[in-house]
Design a protein around this motif. Structure first.
Motif, short mmCIF file in Angstrom:
data_model
loop_
_atom_site.label_atom_id
_atom_site.label_comp_id
_atom_site.label_asym_id
_atom_site.label_seq_id
_atom_site.Cartn_x
_atom_site.Cartn_y
_atom_site.Cartn_z
N ALA A 54 44.44 53.77 77.45
CA ALA A 54 45.46 52.81 77.09
C ALA A 54 46.06 53.19 75.71
N LYS A 55 45.20 53.57 74.70
CA LYS A 55 45.93 54.22 73.55
C LYS A 55 46.41 55.37 73.54
N LEU A 56 46.14 56.42 74.28
CA LEU A 56 46.70 57.50 74.28
C LEU A 56 48.36 57.41 75.17
N GLU A 57 48.23 56.43 76.13
CA GLU A 57 49.27 56.13 77.07
C GLU A 57 50.32 55.43 76.04
N ALA A 58 49.73 54.63 74.94
CA ALA A 58 50.84 54.06 73.96
C ALA A 58 51.23 54.82 73.14
N VAL A 59 50.61 55.98 72.53
CA VAL A 59 51.06 57.12 71.92
C VAL A 59 52.14 57.82 72.72
N TYR A 60 51.75 58.23 73.99
CA TYR A 60 52.53 59.02 75.12
C TYR A 60 53.97 58.32 75.13
N ASP A 61 53.99 56.89 75.54
CA ASP A 61 55.30 56.18 75.56
C ASP A 61 56.05 55.95 74.02
N ASP A 62 55.41 56.16 73.21
CA ASP A 62 56.13 56.00 71.94
C ASP A 62 56.87 57.46 71.51
N ILE A 63 56.22 58.54 71.96
CA ILE A 63 56.80 59.74 71.77
C ILE A 63 57.98 59.92 72.54
N VAL A 64 57.86 59.66 73.90
CA VAL A 64 58.99 59.90 74.80
C VAL A 64 60.01 58.94 74.64
N ALA A 65 59.83 57.65 73.98
CA ALA A 65 60.85 56.86 73.64
C ALA A 65 61.83 57.28 72.58
N LYS A 66 61.15 57.88 71.74
CA LYS A 66 61.98 58.46 70.53
C LYS A 66 62.54 59.75 71.05
N GLY A 67 62.14 60.18 72.22
CA GLY A 67 63.04 61.58 72.61
C GLY A 67 62.45 62.85 71.93
N TYR A 68 61.21 62.60 71.51
CA TYR A 68 60.60 63.95 71.10
C TYR A 68 60.05 64.71 72.60
N PRO A 69 59.58 65.96 72.34
CA PRO A 69 59.01 66.65 73.22
C PRO A 69 57.95 65.79 73.99
N ALA A 70 57.90 65.88 75.38
CA ALA A 70 56.93 65.24 76.19
C ALA A 70 55.72 65.65 76.02
N PRO A 71 54.76 64.78 75.63
CA PRO A 71 53.28 65.17 75.34
C PRO A 71 52.55 65.06 76.86
N SER A 72 51.20 65.56 76.54
CA SER A 72 50.25 65.74 77.72
C SER A 72 49.05 64.75 77.11
N ILE A 73 48.43 64.00 78.03
CA ILE A 73 47.20 63.18 77.80
C ILE A 73 46.01 63.91 78.32
N VAL A 74 44.95 63.90 77.48
CA VAL A 74 43.55 64.27 78.05
C VAL A 74 42.73 63.41 77.60
N PRO A 75 42.49 62.32 78.46
CA PRO A 75 41.09 61.41 78.31
C PRO A 75 39.73 62.23 78.32
N LEU A 76 39.03 62.21 76.86
CA LEU A 76 37.76 62.79 76.94
C LEU A 76 37.11 62.16 75.82
N ASP A 77 35.92 61.68 76.23
CA ASP A 77 34.74 61.16 75.38
C ASP A 77 33.97 62.20 74.68
#
Length: 254
Positions: A54-77
């Protein structure tokens, strides 16, 4: 006269990290989150690694909303990840991006602040697993890809207690001494290459970890993660080529 602290005077622009691919661990919160957003704003494609989707998705959404290069998400403990998990990550990055320009090893556990004789075995093992072992495994898995990349930069996160031991900080302090040592070994081994390895000490910063360590401290008296990002971008940018084996402080009285 040579500037003593070029990282503190570095000016971030929208092209400071243009077209770079950078992996950030602990990217869902605190300094890792702000670093990921800052790298993206500076033109990088960021790979967000963390344990809370959920936290990674929030950062992802923030980056995309600002028009920056689209990131990737890697969930890993990092506490439970094995060598095969990191090898799989390295393979995925190579398949998707063909290269890796930078790695910010930001994720850490604090552990309990207590007398040395009261440190619990499991707590010690958990802190070492996240702060030291996971970084060893991750860097080892990524090295073949990093070595192929021109001017790649690997940045570890250290602390003042990783340079001089402090009473009651045993577990965390020992883990950061190990972090400094790992960085120095790698920097020396790769001193003839274009790959560089450094440590960064954020100093007293307004984060959840700081609040846990100093519960009575007024957070308003501390710098925010946004205030120290020039050092992070400096070490990831090509302007710091040739800087390796260093442990840089984000907060220095000049």
């Amino acid at each position: 006269m040579i500037e003593q602290y070029p990282h503190l005077d570095f000016q971030i622009t929208e092209r400071s990290l243009i077209d770079k691919v950078i992996l950030v661990t602990g990217a869902g919160d605190g300094i890792g989150k702000v670093a990921a957003l800052t790298f993206a704003k500076a033109g990088a494609t960021v790979i967000l690694l963390g344990r809370t989707v959920a936290k990674l998705e929030a950062v992802y959404d923030d980056i995309v909303a600002k028009g920056y290069p689209a990131p990737s998400i890697v969930p890993l403990d990092l506490l439970g990840a094995k060598a095969s998990d990191y090898e799989g990550l390295a393979s995925t990055i190579e398949d998707q991006y063909k290269r890796l320009d930078g790695v910010l090893l930001n994720a850490s556990l604090l552990g309990n602040l207590c007398p040395f004789g009261q440190i619990k075995e499991k707590e010690f093992a958990d802190v070492m697993q996240v702060n030291v072992n996971s970084q060893f495994l991750l860097v080892n898995a990524l090295l073949p890809l990093i070595k192929q990349t021109k001017l790649a930069s690997v940045v570890f996160t250290t602390s003042s207690v990783g340079r001089k031991g402090r009473a009651f900080w045993g577990t965390y302090s020992i883990s950061k001494f190990a972090t400094e040592g790992m960085m120095q070994v790698l920097a020396d081994e790769y001193k003839s290459s274009s790959v560089r390895f450094n440590c960064i000490n954020p100093g007293a910063t307004r984060t959840n970890m700081r609040a846990k360590a100093y519960p009575a401290e007024n957070p308003e008296s501390l710098k925010k993660p946004e205030d120290i990002m020039n050092t992070y971008v400096y070490l990831m940018s090509d302007i710091s080529r040739g800087v390796s084996g260093q442990s840089l402080d984000c907060q220095v009285k000049k």
